[in-house]
Design a protein around this motif. Structure first.
Motif, PDB file in Angstrom:
ATOM      1  N   TYR A   1      -4.386  -4.659  -2.133  1.00  0.00           N
ATOM      2  CA  TYR A   1      -3.174  -3.885  -2.402  1.00  0.00           C
ATOM      3  C   TYR A   1      -2.340  -4.452  -3.551  1.00  0.00           C
ATOM      4  O   TYR A   1      -1.217  -3.994  -3.778  1.00  0.00           O
TER       5      TYR A   1
ATOM      6  N   PRO B   1       0.821  -1.208   0.000  1.00  0.00           N
ATOM      7  CA  PRO B   1       0.000   0.000   0.000  1.00  0.00           C
ATOM      8  C   PRO B   1       0.859   1.263   0.000  1.00  0.00           C
ATOM      9  O   PRO B   1       2.094   1.194   0.001  1.00  0.00           O
TER      10      PRO B   1
ATOM     11  N   ILE C   1      -5.340   2.870  -1.020  1.00  0.00           N
ATOM     12  CA  ILE C   1      -5.366   1.749  -1.945  1.00  0.00           C
ATOM     13  C   ILE C   1      -4.590   2.126  -3.200  1.00  0.00           C
ATOM     14  O   ILE C   1      -5.016   2.956  -3.995  1.00  0.00           O
TER      15      ILE C   1
END
Length: 734
Positions: free
Chosen positions: A400, A317, A323
């Motif tokens: 992610y 991330p 995101i």
């Protein structure tokens, strides 16, 4: 079958010559009126002042860079062992030399963009014609490659003709003379630049209406300290500032190919070998789109059969939990243009070649929206639409590795086409302290999904040396929730400290895009949009997208029982079976004429006047449930106008005959496959049509077994047709 009615399209495809301050004139995609509309929403003075700052600092910073390189023995440019090109571009706040590098390692059904093309699944004829995309890369494109047909120009003083830039541009706009190399937006124009003055050049072009730019490069991951990974740094903020002040402009960038590099020895989650926490530079910007590469398989109807993240694609991330990457696209063994000569082609892998697949798809989506709605979308709307309509992969919600899933251009344009029928797309403004509410009714045929997307101000925390700094870069924290009968549904969110754990529902405090999905939704729901704290820099624009709703009582069925009820010396009146809350389009023409005359009515009848006595006419009718969603046409009716003596000719010879054989399907509702019961001729064909008029499956009906497990839940129409005629029956896919 196309959902887009040519008589209702608002086509704005004029060309305009736009002069940029640093280049010769180039024909651009938007009209003067469209550019004026776009500029009205721009913070032109702030964007101009920021651009001047970038220009003033460029020469000074470049001199400092050259001196530092000489003092420290840093290479200015380098061709790497894997074929990628790198160049020293800046010095970090901590004195680290920052090298940009291309992201290739050693088309295009995977994005479903081909569904929009001429003769595609949706038959929309959307191919990028008169649209423009910017390409910034290691050098300039081989503009005289035969695939570009004078549609690509170099707009800066780049002296390097680069293979990477040529591959990327081919994926975007190659004409497809070699069919395997056909670009996503194969009739679009592209402008090519090297990356040395990328921010300055983008800011100037964005100020003049540029909608999208592709950046398949980024900071080299093996030449920076660990704190850079996942950080929101100055370059991240600079790009956010450009996008905030030019809210129709969107930057699309590659995630990088460092998954197995072990370059980040202190990731925010896991160990270096896990591949997490590898986002760098502008890939961590809040407002842009960062693209992962995936291995993807689709069928001939554009449905995703399988997807997994590519073995090289960098994971998120961002350290504050945002995101990233945002979306995934196909990035393996893509055949495209090369530079050895103007007939050269190459095969490439990497997030570098996945990224133009997304950029090109977004360009087509913008083109389609402009045709249907008469305007382009704000960047936040376009970004939100692509994330909202992506194909989810593995566990529900984002992750992610591939963000919100695999891009699906077909689904995105269907959301636009369904606007006013089963979807809502609205560009809104939230005032300080304001609450906006929307009441919607679930259509019970698909999940109820609602999302908000906004371009966030560029102010906020910038990291200058803290390892795994979790300070949120988000400035204006908007929130969406859905309520029904005392129950509250919250958006998806992820946790950087548990990066391999599936998304959960909760209060998302870090992402400028939030989405809620409600499976098996029934009844009425209330959507609420608010904000936390104060809004920085005044009212905040945002876009809301909702799907899986019923916005009308209209039933998308073809008009039936059409009758000639009255006639007199000047005209005739036709009646048909009414459909609740529908608009009917009636088309008629003289026998032998090429063009239909078009009339519309909300009534279940139409009177046609000023007809010519003794003349043969044909007439047909279709149902509209929104501006863009229509049924198939009725049979064509033939009559010879003879005043009060007018009668229908025996139209059976003109209409599609009805099959004499009766058939049924079992089971109904259907879950996995259905069987056709009845006698089916060996030449019979079947097609399955969704309620928005899209053919989702077709083939020979002789075997009587049709597999539909991969269709989404909802109501469909199955039609059988042979030389004798056709017959249809509705079924529900559970």
């Amino acid at each position: 079958m196309s959902n887009a009615n040519p008589t209702l399209l608002k086509i704005r495809k004029c060309l305009l010559l736009v002069a940029f301050s640093f280049v010769v004139n180039i024909s651009f995609a938007q009209t003067e009126k469209q550019i004026h509309i776009i500029k009205d929403e721009y913070r032109s003075s702030k964007l101009g002042a920021f651009t001047n700052d970038l220009k003033n600092n460029f020469t000074k910073e470049n001199n400092t860079l050259l001196q530092a390189a000489k003092t420290n023995g840093w290479k200015l440019t380098e061709r790497l062992a894997d074929g990628n090109f790198s160049e020293l571009t800046s010095i970090g706040d901590d004195g680290t030399p920052l090298y940009y590098s291309t992201f290739s390692t050693e088309l295009n059904t995977a994005t479903r963009a081909n569904a929009l093309h001429d003769n595609g699944l949706l038959d929309l004829g959307i191919n990028g014609e008169n649209m423009l995309v910017g390409v910034w890369d290691a050098g300039s494109v081989l503009t005289n490659h035969k695939e570009f047909d004078n549609r690509v120009q170099t707009l800066d003083q780049s002296e390097i003709v680069d293979s990477h830039a040529t591959r990327v541009t081919g994926i975007l706009v190659a004409a497809g003379l070699d069919k395997k190399s056909k670009g996503v937006a194969y009739k679009a124009k592209a402008v090519s630049h090297d990356w040395r003055r990328d921010k300055i050049e983008v800011a100037e072009m964005a100020a003049n209406g540029l909608l999208l730019s592709n950046h398949s490069y980024g900071i080299m991951s093996n030449r920076v300290p660990d704190w850079y990974f996942g950080s929101y740094i100055q370059v991240s903020r600079d790009w956010d500032k450009i996008m905030y002040n030019a809210p129709y402009y969107l930057m699309v960038t590659a995630a990088g190919n460092s998954q197995r590099s072990k370059d980040n020895e202190a990731p925010i989650f896991g160990s270096a070998s896990n591949g997490y926490d590898l986002m760098l530079g502008f890939a961590t910007s809040k407002n842009g789109v960062t693209v992962a590469a995936a291995d993807i398989e689709t069928n001939d109807q554009g449905q995703l059969l399988r997807a997994s993240v590519a073995s090289y694609s960098s994971f998120g991330p961002v350290d504050d939990g945002r995101i990233k990457p945002d979306i995934a696209a196909y990035g393996t063994n893509i055949y495209t243009t090369g530079i050895e000569n103007d007939n050269r082609y190459e095969t490439a892998n990497g997030t570098s070649v996945a990224t133009p697949g997304v950029t090109g798809s977004m360009l087509l989506i913008q083109e389609y929206h402009e045709q249907m709605e008469g305007s382009f979308m704000r960047a936040a709307t376009l970004k939100g639409l692509v994330l909202h309509s992506a194909d989810d992969v593995d566990a529900p919600g984002p992750d992610y590795k591939m963000g919100w899933g695999v891009i699906n251009s077909k689904s995105a344009v269907e959301v636009i086409a369904n606007k006013g029928f089963s979807s809502m797309i609205s560009e809104e403004t939230l005032l300080e302290g304001e609450t906006k509410t929307y009441t919607v009714l679930a259509n019970e045929q698909e999940a109820l999904s609602a999302s908000i997307s906004w371009t966030d101000p560029a102010t906020g925390a910038v990291n200058s040396g803290t390892l795994n700094d979790i300070s949120a870069a988000l400035v204006n924290d908007l929130d969406i929730k859905i309520t029904k009968d005392g129950k509250t549904f919250l958006p998806w969110k992820l946790n950087a400290a548990k990066a391999d754990v599936a998304a959960v529902n909760g209060d998302n405090r870090v992402d400028p895009f939030e989405k809620i999905d409600i499976q098996n939704a029934k009844g009425e729901y209330t959507i609420t949009v608010t904000h936390k704290n104060s809004l920085d820099q005044g009212p905040q624009n945002f876009s809301i997208i909702v799907t899986g709703i019923a916005l009308t009582d209209c039933v998308l069925s073809t008009p039936e029982d059409i009758e000639l009820t009255t006639s007199d010396e000047t005209g005739v009146t036709f009646n048909w079976t009414a459909n609740t809350d529908a608009l009917f389009q009636v088309e008629y023409k003289k026998k032998g004429a090429d063009q239909w005359n078009v009339e519309t009515t909300f009534d279940s009848f139409i009177s046609l006047q000023n007809l010519v006595e003794g003349t043969d006419y044909f007439l047909r009718v279709k149902t509209y449930c929104s501006e863009n969603i229509s049924s198939e046409y009725s049979n064509e009716f033939h009559f010879t106008f003879n005043g009060a003596e007018t009668e229908l000719v025996d139209y059976m010879e003109y209409e599609t005959l009805t099959l004499e054989v009766q058939f049924s399907i079992f089971p109904n509702p259907v879950q996995t496959s259905m069987t056709i019961n009845g006698d089916v001729s060996e030449d019979a064909m079947y097609k399955i049509v969704s309620l928005n008029g899209t053919v989702v499956r077709s083939g020979k009906a002789e075997q009587k077994q049709i597999y539909i497990a991969d269709l989404t839940a909802g109501l469909y129409v199955l039609t059988l047709a042979d030389l004798e005629g056709s017959k249809s029956v509705k079924f529900y896919k559970s």
